[in-house]
Structure formats: structure tokens, C-alpha cells
Enzyme design. Sequence first.
Site, short mmCIF file in Angstrom:
data_model
loop_
_atom_site.label_atom_id
_atom_site.label_comp_id
_atom_site.label_asym_id
_atom_site.label_seq_id
_atom_site.Cartn_x
_atom_site.Cartn_y
_atom_site.Cartn_z
N ASN A 135 3.33 0.82 -9.59
CA ASN A 135 1.46 0.71 -10.02
C ASN A 135 0.91 0.07 -10.44
O ASN A 135 1.30 -1.01 -11.38
CB ASN A 135 1.04 1.96 -9.88
CG ASN A 135 1.40 2.52 -11.84
OD1 ASN A 135 2.98 2.52 -11.92
ND2 ASN A 135 0.57 3.23 -12.59
N GLU A 151 -2.20 -1.51 -12.65
CA GLU A 151 -3.62 -0.68 -13.12
C GLU A 151 -4.15 -2.43 -13.26
O GLU A 151 -4.00 -3.17 -13.26
CB GLU A 151 -3.81 -0.08 -14.63
CG GLU A 151 -3.30 1.18 -14.21
CD GLU A 151 -2.71 1.96 -15.17
OE1 GLU A 151 -2.56 3.53 -15.03
OE2 GLU A 151 -3.16 1.98 -16.51
N CYS A 196 -2.00 1.73 -6.17
CA CYS A 196 -0.90 2.69 -6.63
C CYS A 196 0.21 1.84 -6.17
O CYS A 196 0.48 1.26 -5.64
CB CYS A 196 -0.58 4.06 -5.77
SG CYS A 196 -2.73 4.92 -6.22
N GLU A 226 2.57 3.42 -4.62
CA GLU A 226 3.25 3.71 -2.97
C GLU A 226 2.73 2.55 -2.37
O GLU A 226 2.98 1.74 -0.90
CB GLU A 226 2.76 4.90 -2.18
CG GLU A 226 3.02 5.68 -2.50
CD GLU A 226 2.94 6.05 -3.80
OE1 GLU A 226 2.65 7.64 -4.82
OE2 GLU A 226 1.69 5.43 -4.92
N CYS A 281 -1.57 9.96 -3.74
CA CYS A 281 -2.88 10.48 -4.69
C CYS A 281 -3.02 10.59 -3.07
O CYS A 281 -2.47 10.55 -2.10
CB CYS A 281 -3.22 9.83 -5.10
SG CYS A 281 -3.92 7.88 -4.55
N CYS A 325 -2.94 6.97 -1.03
CA CYS A 325 -1.97 6.86 -0.79
C CYS A 325 -1.17 7.83 0.48
O CYS A 325 -0.46 7.39 1.51
CB CYS A 325 -1.23 6.92 -1.31
SG CYS A 325 -1.28 5.73 -3.06
#
Length: 167
Positions: free
Chosen positions: A67, A69, A78, A80, A118, A121
Amino acid sequence: LVQNNMRKEEMQFEFDVYDSSDEMNEKDQLLLTTARNITGKAYAPYSNFFVGAAALLNNEEVVTGTNQENASYPVGICAERVLLGTAAMLHTNVPIDTIAVSYHNANIAESNKPISPCGMCRQYLKEYEDRTNQPIRLIMSGLTGKVYVLKTVSYLLPLSFGSVDLK
């Protein structure tokens, strides 16, 4: 008089649960260890929630992602989706056999329960699975503790929206 033709339907799926990654086969252990280790390369200065993902492709290559940010929260991405974008660019049209996802939450003492992708994703994973016409196995875990293994990422997004809906 209106006749009611409503009926109930049920969706369910099974997944494997391991008390520890030590119980898994060697190939899955190695992929999960890669995901666990790559969490150290995540950029998560705001949440302190470091996620790593590792994919084993059909050509036996392993691709990773973390990830990333951003101070403007919606701009982050993210692990993924980083992983899937990388796999698509480096190994175009090579299906993914298995993805392992792990995390380190620096806000708590232990990161010892499985983590699930999430919603965004989940949609991305499902589309990738559809476009390569192959189920993607998904291994979910923390740095330690239980491990969940799903036969297909499609289980995470029942009644999904996809390219077939646009045709």
C-alpha cells in the site's frame, strides 16, 4: 389479484482455515512469507497499517505490491491494486495462480488475524480473474496467527458487476 412469485435463494462459500502458516504446503508458506516480508516496504505514515501482497503467476514468477498512502487520502492505493497493476505490466496476460495478503498494524501489539481486501480491491481482483479466465486463490493472514485460503477471489464479491454487464 397479484400473484407473489418471490423466492429466497442462498449464497455461501467454503474456505480453508489454518491455525498457523506452518500447517500449509511449502509453496503457499513461501508466498505468504513474501507477502509478510514485503509489508516493510509499504508507505503508510498516516495509518501505520502496512499491507503487503505477493502473487504467484502461472509462469512461476512472483510479483509483489504494497500500500502507498498519501496525505490526500483518496490518492493512496492498496497493496492488491499495486500488485495487479505491476503483474499486468510486467507479465501481460499471464494469469495469477495465487495471491497472499498480509499486514503489520503498528498501532497494535500483534497483527495476528487474517486481513481481507477492501471493497475496491475486491472489484479489481474479480475483474483480473475474469480477464485472465482463471480463478485466483487468495491467502489472507497477518504476520502471525490464523490463515484463510479461498479457492477464488470471486467469493469475496457475490453478485458482482463486471464487463459482461456492459455488453
